[in-house]
Design an enzyme around this catalytic site. Sequence first.
Site, mmCIF file in Angstrom:
data_model
loop_
_atom_site.group_PDB
_atom_site.id
_atom_site.type_symbol
_atom_site.label_atom_id
_atom_site.label_comp_id
_atom_site.label_asym_id
_atom_site.label_seq_id
_atom_site.Cartn_x
_atom_site.Cartn_y
_atom_site.Cartn_z
ATOM 1 N N ASN A 132 0.777 -1.244 0.000
ATOM 2 C CA ASN A 132 0.000 0.000 0.000
ATOM 3 C C ASN A 132 0.806 1.291 0.000
ATOM 4 O O ASN A 132 0.478 2.222 0.750
ATOM 5 C CB ASN A 132 -0.989 -0.004 1.178
ATOM 6 C CG ASN A 132 -2.071 -1.043 0.953
ATOM 7 O OD1 ASN A 132 -2.480 -1.249 -0.197
ATOM 8 N ND2 ASN A 132 -2.492 -1.699 2.002
ATOM 9 N N ASN A 154 -3.498 -0.246 -3.070
ATOM 10 C CA ASN A 154 -4.928 -0.423 -3.018
ATOM 11 C C ASN A 154 -5.586 0.759 -3.720
ATOM 12 O O ASN A 154 -5.243 1.900 -3.421
ATOM 13 C CB ASN A 154 -5.342 -0.454 -1.545
ATOM 14 C CG ASN A 154 -6.533 -1.332 -1.368
ATOM 15 O OD1 ASN A 154 -7.438 -1.306 -2.221
ATOM 16 N ND2 ASN A 154 -6.545 -2.100 -0.313
ATOM 17 N N PRO A 155 -6.517 0.517 -4.660
ATOM 18 C CA PRO A 155 -7.126 1.653 -5.352
ATOM 19 C C PRO A 155 -7.741 2.690 -4.399
ATOM 20 O O PRO A 155 -7.827 3.863 -4.747
ATOM 21 C CB PRO A 155 -8.202 0.997 -6.217
ATOM 22 C CG PRO A 155 -7.627 -0.337 -6.518
ATOM 23 C CD PRO A 155 -6.914 -0.754 -5.259
ATOM 24 N N SER A 156 -8.101 2.297 -3.181
ATOM 25 C CA SER A 156 -8.668 3.303 -2.263
ATOM 26 C C SER A 156 -7.652 4.411 -1.987
ATOM 27 O O SER A 156 -8.022 5.573 -1.805
ATOM 28 C CB SER A 156 -9.149 2.647 -0.965
ATOM 29 O OG SER A 156 -8.058 2.102 -0.275
ATOM 30 N N SER A 240 -6.078 -9.910 3.995
ATOM 31 C CA SER A 240 -5.371 -8.623 4.004
ATOM 32 C C SER A 240 -4.237 -8.672 2.983
ATOM 33 O O SER A 240 -3.768 -9.759 2.605
ATOM 34 C CB SER A 240 -4.807 -8.342 5.395
ATOM 35 O OG SER A 240 -3.632 -9.084 5.608
ATOM 36 N N THR A 241 -3.815 -7.499 2.547
ATOM 37 C CA THR A 241 -2.698 -7.435 1.600
ATOM 38 C C THR A 241 -1.482 -8.175 2.164
ATOM 39 O O THR A 241 -0.777 -8.873 1.433
ATOM 40 C CB THR A 241 -2.300 -5.965 1.355
ATOM 41 O OG1 THR A 241 -3.481 -5.229 1.070
ATOM 42 C CG2 THR A 241 -1.326 -5.839 0.218
ATOM 43 N N GLY A 242 -1.271 -8.008 3.461
ATOM 44 C CA GLY A 242 -0.081 -8.609 4.077
ATOM 45 C C GLY A 242 -0.051 -10.123 3.968
ATOM 46 O O GLY A 242 0.990 -10.715 3.646
ATOM 47 N N HIS A 289 -11.544 -7.459 7.167
ATOM 48 C CA HIS A 289 -10.317 -8.185 7.489
ATOM 49 C C HIS A 289 -10.382 -8.796 8.892
ATOM 50 O O HIS A 289 -11.013 -8.251 9.772
ATOM 51 C CB HIS A 289 -9.113 -7.246 7.448
ATOM 52 C CG HIS A 289 -8.813 -6.737 6.066
ATOM 53 N ND1 HIS A 289 -8.903 -7.525 4.948
ATOM 54 C CD2 HIS A 289 -8.406 -5.523 5.643
ATOM 55 C CE1 HIS A 289 -8.571 -6.805 3.886
ATOM 56 N NE2 HIS A 289 -8.268 -5.579 4.281
HETATM 57 O O1 CDP Z 1 -4.852 -2.757 2.975
HETATM 58 P P1 CDP Z 1 -4.682 -3.453 4.265
HETATM 59 O O2 CDP Z 1 -5.650 -2.970 5.279
HETATM 60 O O3 CDP Z 1 -4.719 -4.929 4.089
HETATM 61 O O4 CDP Z 1 -3.176 -3.176 4.794
HETATM 62 P P2 CDP Z 1 -2.326 -2.006 5.522
HETATM 63 O O5 CDP Z 1 -3.042 -1.460 6.693
HETATM 64 O O6 CDP Z 1 -1.819 -1.060 4.526
HETATM 65 O O7 CDP Z 1 -1.093 -2.872 6.057
HETATM 66 C C1 CDP Z 1 -0.421 -3.798 5.247
HETATM 67 C C2 CDP Z 1 -0.432 -5.154 5.921
HETATM 68 O O8 CDP Z 1 0.319 -5.122 7.134
HETATM 69 C C3 CDP Z 1 -1.823 -5.608 6.340
HETATM 70 O O9 CDP Z 1 -2.507 -6.185 5.259
HETATM 71 C C4 CDP Z 1 -1.533 -6.571 7.483
HETATM 72 O O10 CDP Z 1 -1.245 -7.852 6.991
HETATM 73 C C5 CDP Z 1 -0.268 -5.973 8.111
HETATM 74 N N1 CDP Z 1 -0.557 -5.184 9.327
HETATM 75 C C6 CDP Z 1 -0.440 -5.790 10.587
HETATM 76 O O11 CDP Z 1 -0.158 -6.979 10.673
HETATM 77 N N2 CDP Z 1 -0.643 -5.045 11.723
HETATM 78 C C7 CDP Z 1 -0.987 -3.768 11.657
HETATM 79 N N3 CDP Z 1 -1.164 -3.070 12.808
HETATM 80 C C8 CDP Z 1 -1.154 -3.134 10.378
HETATM 81 C C9 CDP Z 1 -0.916 -3.873 9.237
#
Ligand code: CDP
Length: 315
Positions: A132, A154-156, A240-242, A289
Amino acid sequence: SLPQKKSAPPTSALCKDCREKINKVLEQYSKAWKKQEEPYQKFRSQLSAKCHGLEKATITQANTPVGTKLVYDGEKKRTLQVNLEIFSTFFKGHPFPNKTWHTCAVVGNGGILANSSCGKMIDSAEFVIRCNLPPLSNGYEKHVGINTDLVTANPSILMEKFGALMGRRRKFVESLRSYGDSLLLLPAFSFGHNTPVSLRAFYTLEDFESPVRPIFFNPGYLHNLALFWRSQGLRTIRLSTGIIMTSLALELCDNVQLYGFWPFDFHPYSFQTLTNHYYDDRKTKTKFHAMPDEFNHLLRLHSQGVLKLHLGHCK
Ligand code: CDP
């Protein structure tokens, strides 16, 4: 090196539930870690058999010819038949050369990375994956590193930060400078509204001659990956992306190291309050998520020696 295992502070300082949760994690986490070849190979071959990430994680001109019917992974009733115009935006060649990387760092955005001093260790990996479009400069380098081989968007973010790329687009191109010539992975065919903005991102990078190389997630891969994790017992609406990038890394790399994965409000060792991201406190959409559940699966893989989770401070 990890700090010595400590118990969480008294209940007055931290809710009872959180204390128990953290102690449980530390109990599993604190044992000396060593890569275990057999469980690693087993998990990897299960993943490959179900998802074929090496060949199918991304859309290329080779694996998605004109006429292919793409089924959106987030909206099963939506399909798109690939025409020449869309085909011409597909990646030419193979994004992942036919080799396995020795070490991959998958960098999540968790607040646990702030002040971790993990930058050098992250940068020492042969292949660095980020999620992201996270910020890397302005003092973050020391803690998150500077190298990037693959970054997701992410497009958002494109909607919110760059006006959906409907107006001036230079700011978007300039903001990508810190990622050099890395691959920019976009979920263009996950939801209908992702497609036009992802195509605009592609055309913008082409028009401005950016070195960043846009590439699209293959919705078929994301669908199979969701089924795979469901079969592992993970219940979630969207991965999740992660965890998506971790899964891909497990197919691409011999050694998978995770940083910035800690979806809890307290630091496991210092017990200090954490922000959700290392760069802001934007919350995760818990409606979609299930990051704590995902984390338990990652912790299990860590305990089995399949991958290494970094939670402590890096030397
Ligand atoms: O788009 P998304 O909400 O999936 O991800 P993000 O908030 O940009 O963070 C990238 C990835 O890091 C997430 O998809 C989670 O797998 C991981 N993450 C985590 O494990 N703990 C957090 N406090 C924040 C993110």
